[in-house]
Design a protein around this motif. Structure first.
Motif, PDB file in Angstrom:
ATOM      1  N   THR A 235     -12.946 -17.285   7.935  1.00  0.00           N
ATOM      2  CA  THR A 235     -11.882 -16.296   7.773  1.00  0.00           C
ATOM      3  C   THR A 235     -11.626 -15.542   9.075  1.00  0.00           C
ATOM      4  N   SER A 329      -4.225 -18.335   5.873  1.00  0.00           N
ATOM      5  CA  SER A 329      -5.611 -18.591   6.270  1.00  0.00           C
ATOM      6  C   SER A 329      -6.565 -17.512   5.785  1.00  0.00           C
ATOM      7  N   ILE A 330      -6.080 -16.274   5.682  1.00  0.00           N
ATOM      8  CA  ILE A 330      -6.983 -15.212   5.227  1.00  0.00           C
ATOM      9  C   ILE A 330      -6.966 -15.057   3.710  1.00  0.00           C
ATOM     10  N   PRO A 358      -9.794  -9.463   7.907  1.00  0.00           N
ATOM     11  CA  PRO A 358     -10.641 -10.582   7.478  1.00  0.00           C
ATOM     12  C   PRO A 358     -11.834 -10.142   6.642  1.00  0.00           C
ATOM     13  N   SER A 361     -10.594  -9.731   3.253  1.00  0.00           N
ATOM     14  CA  SER A 361     -10.322 -11.070   2.710  1.00  0.00           C
ATOM     15  C   SER A 361     -11.592 -11.717   2.177  1.00  0.00           C
ATOM     16  N   VAL A 362     -12.704 -11.572   2.911  1.00  0.00           N
ATOM     17  CA  VAL A 362     -13.983 -12.121   2.448  1.00  0.00           C
ATOM     18  C   VAL A 362     -14.416 -11.452   1.150  1.00  0.00           C
ATOM     19  N   THR A 365     -12.182 -12.600  -1.732  1.00  0.00           N
ATOM     20  CA  THR A 365     -12.490 -13.962  -2.170  1.00  0.00           C
ATOM     21  C   THR A 365     -13.757 -13.997  -3.008  1.00  0.00           C
TER      22      THR A 365
END
Length: 383
Positions: A235, A329-330, A358, A361-362, A365
């Motif tokens: 990420t 992508s993120i 990012p 984003s992690v 997810t």
């Protein structure tokens, strides 16, 4: 509750942890001081890790394109030289970009700022006359505007005096400044060497970390740690690579189009837009506002043309370039991007804006996967 040996161990651990937390809260000053002391010691290595992460992005691409495939498998010499040569080339690439900025862009920016000073000197009387004409029906306000003394030479002398005083105060603490600079150079040197060691031996270090994790933790815990680490790396690398490439493309577009249209400060605006575009959502608009003000000093008409140009290129970039360069992508919805930028900016400024997207984003997810797993366990997958 059965007070067996295992449960007693858990209770004792919980009690000790609670006592430590209470002691820490009662002595928060000492705890923070200790944390800052440890952070100061570890800072060169943290900096080295950050440098290794940044240098690893071009190094991986160079190693894959120049030394990948059959060449790497067939020749022992190529296998030995691939990593060091890729590292050297990536360092030269990053250093070359910095050198271009310093040797080419900086002189051009200095010339632009010199011309800007002359334009401001011409613009101030024009602005004063325009304001007098605008408020001519209000005699009191018009008299106040006419009474303003817009003496550029006097303003310049005041600025020089201010900087002289600042320089004098700076000279009084020369030793402190020199010590800070030397400390920063030493930290950077240690961090750079540490980054090179990490990149040259990253597979070996990775295996050693895995062995240590498997030796200390349960297999399920190690798998979770490795999964989160892999997700975080993908990420962060995708976001940084895409964001930098998108900023370069946008800055180049402004420079080329403004040069063709004959608008002033083309290179200055291109560099400014490229740097501010690194800040998600708000960055490009900050660059637009500053650039429009600079061009306004030269010509209000050209400033209006620039704003229209910005809106057109921003739409082109937002709808065509950004989705293909950065894309999904993120994997983060727009509302959480806005939240990440706001929170990161409040805590750590521009660096926080870049890191928190990012990072969010992690977290997003991982939480989404956890929610889906829990819904599947409860047989509520259709909600």
């Amino acid at each position: 509750m059965d007070l067996n040996k295992e449960n007693m161990k858990k209770i004792m651990t919980l009690i000790v942890f609670t006592i430590l937390v209470l002691l820490g809260l009662q002595n928060i000053g000492l705890v923070l001081g200790g944390l800052f002391f440890v952070l100061n010691i570890l800072f060169p290595f943290i900096l080295g890790g950050a440098l290794a992460f940044v240098l690893n992005l071009p190094m991986q691409a160079i190693e894959r394109r120049l030394f990948g495939g059959e060449k790497l498998r067939q020749s022992k010499l190529v296998r030995k030289l691939a990593r060091p040569l890729s590292l050297v080339l990536s360092i030269l690439l990053v250093g070359g970009i910095i050198s271009i900025v310093l040797l080419v862009v900086v002189p051009e920016l200095a010339a632009s700022f010199a011309g800007l000073g002359a334009n401001i000197e011409k613009f101030l009387p024009t602005a004063q006359a325009w304001l007098e004409n605008l408020f001519q029906n209000n005699q009191q306000l018009a008299a106040e505007i006419r009474g303003l003394e817009l003496d550029w030479d006097k303003m310049l002398d005041s600025a020089i005096t201010f900087f002289k005083n600042g320089a004098g105060n700076l000279l009084n603490s020369t030793f402190s400044v020199a010590k800070t600079i030397i400390s920063a150079l030493v930290n950077f040197g240690i961090g750079f060497v540490f980054a090179c060691y990490i990149l040259l031996q990253k597979e070996t270090l990775g295996r050693q970390v895995k062995k240590a994790l498997y030796a200390l933790l349960k297999e399920s815990q190690v798998k979770k740690i490795l999964y989160v680490s892999s997700l975080s790396y993908k990420t962060f690398s995708s976001f940084i690579t895409g964001q930098c490439l998108e900023a370069v493309i946008l800055g180049t577009m402004f420079f080329v189009v403004m040069s063709l249209m004959g608008l002033p400060y083309a290179l200055l605006v291109g560099v400014l837009i490229a740097f501010t575009a690194l800040i998600p959502i708000f960055g490009a608009f900050i660059g637009c506002a500053i650039s429009a003000f600079l061009i306004l000093m030269d010509s209000p008409t050209k400033a209006l043309i620039f704003i229209i140009l910005f809106l057109v290129l921003q739409q082109l970039e937002g709808n065509l370039i950004y989705p293909h360069v950065v894309g999904n992508s993120i994997g983060l919805p727009s509302i959480w991007v806005l939240a990440a930028v706001t929170i990161g900016g409040s805590l750590l400024g521009i660096v926080g804006m870049l890191v928190f997207i990012p990072l969010t984003s992690v977290i997003y997810t991982l939480f989404r996967e956890y929610v889906h797993t829990r819904l599947k366990e409860k047989k509520l997958g259709r909600i």
